[in-house]
Design an enzyme around this catalytic site. Structure first.
Site, PDB file in Angstrom:
ATOM      1  N   LYS A  13       0.826  -1.215   0.000  1.00 10.19           N
ATOM      2  CA  LYS A  13       0.000   0.000   0.000  1.00 10.19           C
ATOM      3  C   LYS A  13       0.859   1.264   0.000  1.00 10.19           C
ATOM      4  CE  LYS A  13      -1.914  -0.929   3.966  1.00 10.19           C
ATOM      5  NZ  LYS A  13      -1.185  -2.180   4.254  1.00 10.19           N
ATOM      6  N   ARG A  88      -9.093   1.470   8.888  1.00  7.62           N
ATOM      7  CA  ARG A  88      -8.689   0.094   9.147  1.00  7.62           C
ATOM      8  C   ARG A  88      -9.763  -0.670   9.904  1.00  7.62           C
ATOM      9  NH1 ARG A  88      -2.817   0.781   8.937  1.00  7.62           N
ATOM     10  NH2 ARG A  88      -1.749  -1.226   9.038  1.00  7.62           N
ATOM     11  N   ARG A 127      11.538  -6.056   4.473  1.00 13.25           N
ATOM     12  CA  ARG A 127      11.298  -4.602   4.454  1.00 13.25           C
ATOM     13  C   ARG A 127      12.310  -3.894   5.345  1.00 13.25           C
ATOM     14  NH1 ARG A 127       5.465  -1.880   5.280  1.00 13.25           N
ATOM     15  NH2 ARG A 127       5.407  -3.049   7.244  1.00 13.25           N
ATOM     16  N   ARG A 160      11.711  -2.694  11.089  1.00 11.07           N
ATOM     17  CA  ARG A 160      10.776  -2.196  12.106  1.00 11.07           C
ATOM     18  C   ARG A 160      10.495  -3.279  13.139  1.00 11.07           C
ATOM     19  NH1 ARG A 160       5.887   0.132   8.579  1.00 11.07           N
ATOM     20  NH2 ARG A 160       4.701  -0.963  10.177  1.00 11.07           N
ATOM     21  N   ARG A 171      -0.459  -9.132  13.405  1.00 16.65           N
ATOM     22  CA  ARG A 171      -1.020  -8.074  12.568  1.00 16.65           C
ATOM     23  C   ARG A 171      -1.886  -8.645  11.460  1.00 16.65           C
ATOM     24  NH1 ARG A 171       4.133  -5.124  10.835  1.00 16.65           N
ATOM     25  NH2 ARG A 171       2.763  -3.680   9.749  1.00 16.65           N
TER      26      ARG A 171
HETATM   27  P1  ADP Z   1       1.734  -1.412   7.332  1.00 19.76           P
HETATM   28  O1  ADP Z   1       2.372  -0.392   6.406  1.00 19.76           O
HETATM   29  O2  ADP Z   1       2.605  -2.558   7.538  1.00 19.76           O
HETATM   30  O3  ADP Z   1       0.369  -1.784   6.917  1.00 19.76           O
HETATM   31  P2  ADP Z   1       1.296   0.817   9.056  1.00 19.76           P
HETATM   32  O4  ADP Z   1       2.539   1.618   8.995  1.00 19.76           O
HETATM   33  O5  ADP Z   1       0.149   1.262   8.216  1.00 19.76           O
HETATM   34  O6  ADP Z   1       1.648  -0.687   8.741  1.00 19.76           O
HETATM   35  O7  ADP Z   1       0.788   0.721  10.545  1.00 19.76           O
HETATM   36  C1  ADP Z   1       1.647   0.336  11.596  1.00 19.76           C
HETATM   37  C2  ADP Z   1       0.831   0.258  12.875  1.00 19.76           C
HETATM   38  O8  ADP Z   1       0.272   1.550  13.175  1.00 19.76           O
HETATM   39  C3  ADP Z   1      -0.366  -0.677  12.828  1.00 19.76           C
HETATM   40  O9  ADP Z   1      -0.011  -2.026  13.097  1.00 19.76           O
HETATM   41  C4  ADP Z   1      -1.250  -0.081  13.934  1.00 19.76           C
HETATM   42  O10 ADP Z   1      -0.770  -0.419  15.228  1.00 19.76           O
HETATM   43  C5  ADP Z   1      -1.017   1.418  13.744  1.00 19.76           C
HETATM   44  N1  ADP Z   1      -2.016   1.996  12.826  1.00 19.76           N
HETATM   45  C6  ADP Z   1      -1.777   2.545  11.607  1.00 19.76           C
HETATM   46  N2  ADP Z   1      -2.917   2.982  11.048  1.00 19.76           N
HETATM   47  C7  ADP Z   1      -3.910   2.689  11.915  1.00 19.76           C
HETATM   48  C8  ADP Z   1      -5.336   2.860  11.901  1.00 19.76           C
HETATM   49  N3  ADP Z   1      -5.966   3.420  10.866  1.00 19.76           N
HETATM   50  N4  ADP Z   1      -6.027   2.427  12.987  1.00 19.76           N
HETATM   51  C9  ADP Z   1      -5.409   1.874  14.031  1.00 19.76           C
HETATM   52  N5  ADP Z   1      -4.097   1.666  14.110  1.00 19.76           N
HETATM   53  C10 ADP Z   1      -3.338   2.063  13.059  1.00 19.76           C
HETATM   54  P1  ADP Z   2       2.324  -1.766   3.196  1.00 21.42           P
HETATM   55  O1  ADP Z   2       2.354  -0.256   3.169  1.00 21.42           O
HETATM   56  O2  ADP Z   2       1.101  -2.333   2.576  1.00 21.42           O
HETATM   57  O3  ADP Z   2       2.582  -2.312   4.551  1.00 21.42           O
HETATM   58  P2  ADP Z   2       4.882  -1.604   1.755  1.00 21.42           P
HETATM   59  O4  ADP Z   2       4.580  -0.713   0.604  1.00 21.42           O
HETATM   60  O5  ADP Z   2       5.689  -1.037   2.863  1.00 21.42           O
HETATM   61  O6  ADP Z   2       3.513  -2.285   2.284  1.00 21.42           O
HETATM   62  O7  ADP Z   2       5.609  -2.918   1.181  1.00 21.42           O
HETATM   63  C1  ADP Z   2       6.057  -3.959   2.059  1.00 21.42           C
HETATM   64  C2  ADP Z   2       7.435  -4.436   1.608  1.00 21.42           C
HETATM   65  O8  ADP Z   2       7.331  -5.116   0.346  1.00 21.42           O
HETATM   66  C3  ADP Z   2       8.443  -3.311   1.389  1.00 21.42           C
HETATM   67  O9  ADP Z   2       9.720  -3.793   1.742  1.00 21.42           O
HETATM   68  C4  ADP Z   2       8.354  -3.042  -0.121  1.00 21.42           C
HETATM   69  O10 ADP Z   2       9.591  -2.526  -0.628  1.00 21.42           O
HETATM   70  C5  ADP Z   2       8.059  -4.426  -0.676  1.00 21.42           C
HETATM   71  N1  ADP Z   2       7.159  -4.396  -1.843  1.00 21.42           N
HETATM   72  C6  ADP Z   2       6.124  -3.536  -2.093  1.00 21.42           C
HETATM   73  N2  ADP Z   2       5.492  -3.841  -3.263  1.00 21.42           N
HETATM   74  C7  ADP Z   2       6.138  -4.940  -3.750  1.00 21.42           C
HETATM   75  C8  ADP Z   2       5.954  -5.752  -4.923  1.00 21.42           C
HETATM   76  N3  ADP Z   2       4.985  -5.505  -5.819  1.00 21.42           N
HETATM   77  N4  ADP Z   2       6.792  -6.794  -5.089  1.00 21.42           N
HETATM   78  C9  ADP Z   2       7.772  -7.070  -4.174  1.00 21.42           C
HETATM   79  N5  ADP Z   2       7.992  -6.341  -3.056  1.00 21.42           N
HETATM   80  C10 ADP Z   2       7.193  -5.300  -2.839  1.00 21.42           C
END
Ligand code: ADP
Ligand code: ADP
Ligand code: ZN
Length: 214
Positions: A13, A88, A127, A160, A171
């Site tokens: 995302k 979320r 990541r 992270r 998660r």
């Molecule tokens: P990812 O990119 O792996 O999906 P995020 O960076 O979006 O993770 O979120 C990391 C953490 O921040 C989540 O596991 C949660 O604890 C918190 N968080 C982020 N967005 C929200 C939301 N909209 N509602 C509740 N918690 C959130």
């Molecule tokens: P989210 O915001 O949904 O948690 P990220 O954009 O941070 O996800 O992506 C999670 C991990 O996967 C990062 O290390 C990113 O560089 C990698 N990644 C993202 N898109 C792709 C893809 N299409 N193929 C392989 N790796 C990816």
């Protein structure tokens, strides 16, 4: 254009939201990034959010919703945004709907980046995130030019805490319980678009621009 990114943690995302923001000239609003910035600056909000995040749990809705509403009041969000990591939960989506009703706006697209759980664990363990600017990399799929160093700002890249496998499983289960129902929620509103998130990142972006228009 108002866009929501849906998908499991690690689905890509953030990666796609940054590309959308650049291409369509709208702000990228990531609740995770905002929480991490607050933790780094040791704010009250950061202190509250940290314990939930470390356990792989969601930060409570009331904290999250008020933070997003504050962000919407900034001038750059007037004409649209790409939301990454919000909503979320169903209550968060309902709060967003209420706010949009009051301001006369609407969500144009909810893009679901679909990636099966089995691929998520590898994505997350590879990541790496910049401690300073939040840029993300992947050891295999999106490597920085120099190992351990951010291309954008030169600061250090880390795994992270919540990307360690134990927390990723938690998660994922939180995602299936609380966030996945949003796919139906936005399908019913007629704005859901599905993309195959298992393709490489440029191909995923091509699917997205085909939806949003060039
Ligand atoms: P990812 O990119 O792996 O999906 P995020 O960076 O979006 O993770 O979120 C990391 C953490 O921040 C989540 O596991 C949660 O604890 C918190 N968080 C982020 N967005 C929200 C939301 N909209 N509602 C509740 N918690 C959130
Ligand atoms: P989210 O915001 O949904 O948690 P990220 O954009 O941070 O996800 O992506 C999670 C991990 O996967 C990062 O290390 C990113 O560089 C990698 N990644 C993202 N898109 C792709 C893809 N299409 N193929 C392989 N790796 C990816
Ligand atoms: Zn950086």
């Amino acid at each position: 254009m108002r866009i929501i990114m849906l998908g499991a943690p690690g689905a890509g995302k953030g990666t796609q939201a940054k590309k959308i923001a650049e291409r369509y000239n709208i702000p990228h609003i990531s609740t995770g990034d905002i929480f991490r910035a607050n933790i780094k600056n040791e704010t009250e909000l950061g202190k509250k959010a940290k314990s939930y995040m470390d356990q792989g749990m969601l930060v409570p809705d009331e904290l999250t919703v008020s933070l997003v509403m504050d962000r919407f009041r900034e001038p750059d969000a007037k004409n649209g945004y790409v939301l990454d990591g919000f909503p979320r939960t169903i209550p968060q989506a309902e709060s967003l709907d209420t706010a949009l009703r009051e301001s006369g706006g609407q969500i144009d697209y909810a893009i679901n980046v679909d990636v099966p759980d089995a691929s998520i664990i590898t994505r997350m363990s590879g990541r790496r995130a910049c401690v300073n600017c939040g840029a993300t990399y992947h050891l295999q799929y999106a490597a920085p030019k120099k190992e351990g160093v951010c291309d954008h700002c030169g600061d250090t890249l880390i795994l992270r805490d919540d990307d360690k496998p134990e927390t990723v499983e938690k998660r994922l289960s939180v995602y299936h319980d609380q966030t996945q129902p949003l796919i139906d929620y936005y399908a019913q509103k007629g704005v859901l678009k599905e993309v195959d998130g298992t393709q490489d990142l440029e191909d995923v972006f091509r699917q997205i621009t085909a939806i949003l228009g060039e």
